[in-house]
Write an enzyme that holds these catalytic residues in place. Structure first.
Site, PDB file in Angstrom:
ATOM      1  CE1 TYR A 270      -4.282   3.484   9.427  1.00  0.00           C
ATOM      2  CE2 TYR A 270      -4.690   3.318  11.793  1.00  0.00           C
ATOM      3  CZ  TYR A 270      -4.011   2.903  10.665  1.00  0.00           C
ATOM      4  OH  TYR A 270      -3.064   1.908  10.769  1.00  0.00           O
TER       5      TYR A 270
ATOM      6  CG  HIS B 113      -2.010  -0.987   1.204  1.00  0.00           C
ATOM      7  ND1 HIS B 113      -3.193  -0.816   1.874  1.00  0.00           N
ATOM      8  CD2 HIS B 113      -2.117  -2.168   0.563  1.00  0.00           C
ATOM      9  CE1 HIS B 113      -3.975  -1.869   1.663  1.00  0.00           C
ATOM     10  NE2 HIS B 113      -3.340  -2.707   0.867  1.00  0.00           N
TER      11      HIS B 113
ATOM     12  N   PRO C  95      -2.568  -0.493  19.112  1.00  0.00           N
ATOM     13  CG  PRO C  95      -4.455  -1.789  18.609  1.00  0.00           C
ATOM     14  CD  PRO C  95      -3.728  -1.160  19.745  1.00  0.00           C
TER      15      PRO C  95
ATOM     16  CE1 TYR D 178      -0.184   3.386   9.924  1.00  0.00           C
ATOM     17  CE2 TYR D 178       0.494   2.803   7.689  1.00  0.00           C
ATOM     18  CZ  TYR D 178      -0.335   2.614   8.775  1.00  0.00           C
ATOM     19  OH  TYR D 178      -1.306   1.645   8.735  1.00  0.00           O
TER      20      TYR D 178
ATOM     21  CE  LYS E  77       5.709   2.904  13.495  1.00  0.00           C
ATOM     22  NZ  LYS E  77       5.339   2.509  12.128  1.00  0.00           N
TER      23      LYS E  77
END
Ligand code: RFL
Ligand code: PHB
Length: 390
Positions: free
Chosen positions: A201, A72, A293, A385, A297
């Site tokens: 998100y 992604h 979560p 990220y 990570k």
């Protein structure tokens, strides 16, 4: 029986450590309290950072991940009914994440270890560590109805947050840092096509929601809930209604529904123990630290820890140099705290704090707006990220 490194726990940390040591000719024994079938089927993480995927590829574990995982290049932040793409690759010089489930990583690792004649003992019980202050520590356990003992040069405590290793660090020399969050995640697995090409998100006053994926036919969705809630309170129609409310947009985006075949609630906390070592015992992964979560990570930190630890052990065993082991905890904790900070920030930015505090709500919206409107702020999120270079 004697081995160089006794490894407690066959999660991503323990199995990868055993594999990395094997590649450098160092033998180890892995002790796991659950069955092979169990560790290969528990549903947990899904996101591999660029560096984690690269490392797995480098050490010969990338073949199925390349075929079945999905790369992604962006994620979506959704709030006030609108989606905003964070161009991960565009903002990080081409880095990306790979969505490949943790239990598939576990299957690849177990297969590689067993094919190489690796020693993994499943279904062990009553594991205890001894002599970590001395020159020859040992691990005692029960296996196949018999009491056993393995002596070793080093012990790697890779037995997760609820394992026995961390408790062997003496209280007088250790410090624990922790934060509990007043919410949990309700996670489901659904038979349906993806609702989105990238992870979403979402922040909503009713709470956080996350749209993730497992394959073209199985989707992974989460929504913020009361950690003390019971899955029995959530029949399927109520789950879909809540997800639709939190994920709704003004542009006709559609949440693809399907048969829900797994439901579960997870609590969220941050935790770190310092130092990650005492004598000949070295902790790695969730045994030493956990993150909520939201930043994806946990598994990546476990991988980063054992990469460092494997190098340090190889230096010691093959060349007699102690420097890497002496410095292991300090080095690992730098990345750990960076991930703790990122996970805490993502969690704080994206969850509803449930007290109807409209000031808090406005502050979170301002933070989200800043991330999507300011290229440097978006780049900082993207860099965190996709993960930091080793
Ligand atoms: P694990 O995976 O917990 O493995 C520890 C192993 O040790 C065994 N064990 C023992 N064995 C022998 N003797 C004992 N006394 C033992 N006690 C325990 C256990 O049976 C187990 O097999 O730890 P490890 O290797 O450090 O790996 C950590 C990761 O599993 C964890 O951080 C991630 O799953 C966290 N996480 C995520 N991480 C990511 O990087 N990306 C994600 O997208 C992501 N999503 C998640 C997550 C964790 C989640 N849950 C369920 C907490 C999503 C969820 C929902
Ligand atoms: C998952 O797919 O399980 C997942 C993805 C992203 C997260 C956490 C979990 O932040």
């Amino acid at each position: 029986m004697h081995t160089k490194v006794a490894i407690v726990g066959a999660g991503p940390a323990g199995l990868l450590l055993s594999h990395l040591l094997h590649l450098d000719g160092i033998e180890s024994v892995v002790l796991e309290s659950r069955s092979r079938q169990e560790i290969e089927s528990v549903i947990r993480a899904g996101v591999l950072e660029q560096g984690s995927a690269d490392l797995l590829t480098e050490v010969g574990l990338g073949e199925r991940m390349k075929r079945e995982g999905a790369v992604h290049h962006g994620i979506e932040l959704r709030f006030e009914g609108q989606g905003h793409r964070i161009n991960l690759s565009g903002l990080t010089g081409g880095r990306a994440i790979t969505v490949y489930p943790q239990h598939e990583v576990i299957k690849d690792l177990v297969a590689a270890r067993l094919a190489a004649g690796g020693d993994i003992r499943f279904d062990v019980s009553q594991v205890s560590l001894h002599g970590i202050d001395g020159r020859e520590p040992s691990v005692r356990f029960r296996h196949d109805g018999q009491d056993r003992e393995i002596t070793c040069d080093f012990i790697a405590g890779c037995d997760g947050f609820h394992g026995v290793s961390r408790a062997c660090l003496p209280a007088s020399t250790r410090a624990d840092f922790s934060r509990k969050y007043p919410f949990g995640w309700f996670g489901i697995l659904v038979e349906a096509p993806p609702s989105s090409d990238e992870l979403i998100y979402a922040y909503h006053q009713r709470g956080f929601a996350l749209v993730s994926t497992r394959s073209p036919t199985v989707q992974r969705l989460y929504f913020q809930c009361d950690p003390a809630d019971d899955v029995a309170n959530w029949p399927d129609p109520r789950i879909w209604e809540e997800l639709r409310l939190r994920l709704a947009t003004g542009d006709g985006w559609d949440l693809k529904e399907g048969r829900i075949f797994q439901k579960g609630i997870i609590a969220m906390r941050s935790f770190v123990v310092e130092p990650m070592r005492h004598g000949r015992l070295f902790l790695a992964g969730d045994a030493a630290h956990i993150v909520p979560p939201t930043g994806a990570k946990g598994m990546n930190l476990a991988i980063a820890d054992v990469r460092l630890l494997a190098r340090a052990l190889v230096e010691q065993v093959s060349f007699g140099r102690d420097g890497g082991l002496e410095d292991y905890s300090r080095q690992a904790l730098k990345r750990v705290w960076r991930a703790e900070n990122f996970s805490w920030r993502m969690t704080s930015m994206l969850h509803a704090f449930g007290d109807g505090d409209s000031f808090q709500h406005k502050i979170q919206l301002a933070e989200l707006r800043n991330v999507v409107d300011s290229p440097p702020a978006a780049a900082a999120l993207a860099e965190n990220y996709v993960g930091w270079q080793f």
